[in-house]
Scaffold this active site. Sequence first.
Site, PDB file in Angstrom:
ATOM      1  N   SER A 196      28.196 -78.262  -1.289  1.00 45.91           N
ATOM      2  CA  SER A 196      28.007 -79.545  -1.964  1.00 45.91           C
ATOM      3  C   SER A 196      27.341 -79.407  -3.325  1.00 45.91           C
ATOM      4  CB  SER A 196      27.155 -80.478  -1.094  1.00 45.91           C
ATOM      5  OG  SER A 196      25.801 -80.052  -1.093  1.00 45.91           O
ATOM      6  N   LYS A 197      26.825 -78.221  -3.646  1.00 45.12           N
ATOM      7  CA  LYS A 197      25.978 -78.071  -4.823  1.00 45.12           C
ATOM      8  C   LYS A 197      26.774 -78.093  -6.126  1.00 45.12           C
ATOM      9  CE  LYS A 197      22.198 -77.793  -2.395  1.00 45.12           C
ATOM     10  NZ  LYS A 197      22.744 -77.935  -1.032  1.00 45.12           N
TER      11      LYS A 197
END
Length: 407
Positions: A196-197
Amino acid sequence: MSQLLAIDGGEKSVKRNFPWPIFDEQEVQVVSEVISSGKWGNPDCGDEVEKFEKEFAAFCGSKYAVSCVNGSVSLRLALIACGVKPGDEVIVPPYTFIATASTVIECNCVPVFVDIHPDTYNLDPAKIEAAITSRTKAIIPVHFGGLACDMDAILDIAKRHNLRVIEDAAHAHGAEYKGKKLGSIGDAGSFSFQSSKNLTAGEGGIVVTDDDDLYAIMNSLRNVGRIEGGQWYDHYNPGCNYRITQMQAVLLSQQLKRLPSQTEKRNKNGLYLTELFENIEGILPLVRSEEITMHCYHIYIFKYDASKFGDIPKDKFVEMLAAEGVPCFKGYPHPLYKQPLFQNKNFMCYAIPETVDYTDVICPVAEAACTTEAVWILQNGMLGEREDMEGFVDAVLKIQRAVVLKI
């Protein structure tokens, strides 16, 4: 636009999707070349890992970078290198991912929770000193959502009490405080490359530092205790194999090329979204101080006031907002100290005193953020266009009109 809420079958306010990760044939090509080479491992099969580490260190303005399997491990490497000993205390915020505190437990140390500031949801410097004892050895400020902590105040406290500062910058790739990249300001800075980063290879982590000694220890710990210049089967420190692969490294190098422009876009969209939200009663964006010269908006957070939305609970509001097409989330259900790990003291560690007890810990600001206030818009949404930001605001107004005016 139809006034019927999307959750009730109406038309969505936001009709486009926000894909993540973003890639093209360049990423496919560089990974394919590594696969075709047959040199996949690290460190004996090529120099792509070292190349990426140097690129990321330069990006952060740091002297060194040590990559590893995930952001949790990068925190653990930094803590051990900073010299924490069993039974030591480490100050952490309660509004963050579990790894900020669980890595402290893994080091046989005691997390001490200090509440967040209501304007920023970051560690509140005004509350830190009251939590410092003779056993305190480090502070882990979390730049939550990519919003920089008040690093001047935190570093001043740390200097006066001889404490190490490890920045948890898992959300903060490319963000800046007074023109300095987050992660490069304290003794060490930890990043995550989880899927998700803002910078991702699916998994992975890295820790940056300017300190020669910290680098040497962290570099050894992630490589089974080996040291630079030593033999392959000589092990000097109690490390483990935390190395990433050549494929992850080339993918991260390619993604790093995209990061500056993506960060600029998120920053610009965040400023515009805040400008739009300022006109909506019951929506209060987090405060961004002048010291924050770049915000990477891994999460755009606003505070929700149910009293201005017909008293519908936050969870229901977020459900309605998501139905309108806004990539959003309600955030953490409760502060970290309320996790079963801490309530049940399921530590499996020998050095945490029996007197340590989290059942009576209360951090009111974090409690409110979790239960009633904090709404997150996710980073892939912040890569939308200007009209998408307007769509997010239209969705909020549509819900407000529906629940307050009944139209």
